[in-house]
Scaffold this active site. Structure first.
Site, short mmCIF file in Angstrom:
data_model
loop_
_atom_site.label_atom_id
_atom_site.label_comp_id
_atom_site.label_asym_id
_atom_site.label_seq_id
_atom_site.Cartn_x
_atom_site.Cartn_y
_atom_site.Cartn_z
N SER A 110 62.94 40.62 47.61
CA SER A 110 63.59 39.32 47.65
C SER A 110 64.78 39.36 48.60
O SER A 110 65.34 40.43 48.85
CB SER A 110 64.07 38.97 46.24
OG SER A 110 64.92 37.84 46.24
N TYR A 147 68.48 41.55 38.65
CA TYR A 147 67.37 41.31 39.58
C TYR A 147 67.76 41.71 40.99
O TYR A 147 67.03 42.44 41.67
CB TYR A 147 66.94 39.84 39.53
CG TYR A 147 65.76 39.54 40.40
CD1 TYR A 147 64.47 39.92 40.01
CD2 TYR A 147 65.91 38.89 41.62
CE1 TYR A 147 63.38 39.65 40.81
CE2 TYR A 147 64.81 38.61 42.42
CZ TYR A 147 63.55 39.00 42.02
OH TYR A 147 62.46 38.74 42.81
#
Length: 186
Positions: free
Chosen positions: A152, A165
């Site tokens: 990401s 995350y």
């Protein structure tokens, strides 16, 4: 004009997709199957994996294999058993798509709960590492193996409130770099 892959592009290829029950993993598995791959669907929710398997078979794809494993598992034995089982059944693994992951809490670091933090790290880093490690011998038997990790933008540039995350995706980026150095393309 754009590239249009041949329908049998992945014929005789074995590709494992983690997090294959839904989202990106599901779409990757369906796409690989459409192009002839024998897909190994790995995830923690058996009924979702079976639905993907059925979709592949109804579309005329090769029979997919469902592999239930929760990457939150911190013990190496289930990963080793999975690798042993696959080694006994397939000659090599052409691709491993490490897609499974947990988002965790979108909250400031001060409000991230240790339990959620630990679970995100267990799945996104530790489980991914252990699975990749035990499958490397099968990957290295393939003529041109591919090892893919989902990551990401928050794994390259931290962003407020993305906590566990984001940190897990920074670690994923690092794991990819280390493996790329250890196993350069030939």
């Amino acid at each position: 004009m754009y590239y249009q892959p041949k329908r049998n592009l992945l014929d005789k290829k074995y590709i494992m997709v983690t997090g294959a029950g839904d989202g990106i993993g599901r779409e990757a598995a369906l796409t690989y199957a459409r192009h002839g791959a024998s897909v190994l669907l790995l995830g923690r929710t058996e009924h979702k994996l079976n639905t993907v398997k059925q979709t592949i078979e109804e579309a005329g794809g090769r029979e997919a294999r469902v592999l239930v494993l929760d990457l939150a598992c911190t013990e190496p034995a289930p990963y080793q058993r999975l690798a042993k089982s696959l080694t006994d059944e397939i000659p090599h693994l052409d691709g491993l798509i490490n897609n499974a992951g947990l988002l965790g809490e979108i909250a400031p670091m001060a409000k991230q709960t240790p339990a959620c933090w630990s679970e995100v790290m267990a799945v996104n880093i530790n489980g991914t590492f252990m699975l990749t490690q035990v499958l490397l011998p099968l990957l290295l038997k393939a003529s041109s193996p591919s090892l893919i990790f989902s990551t990401s933008s928050v794994g390259r540039q931290g962003r407020a409130n993305w906590g566990a995350y984001s940190v897990s995706k920074f670690a994923t980026e690092g794991m990819m770099q280390v493996l790329a150095e250890e196993y350069p393309a030939s």
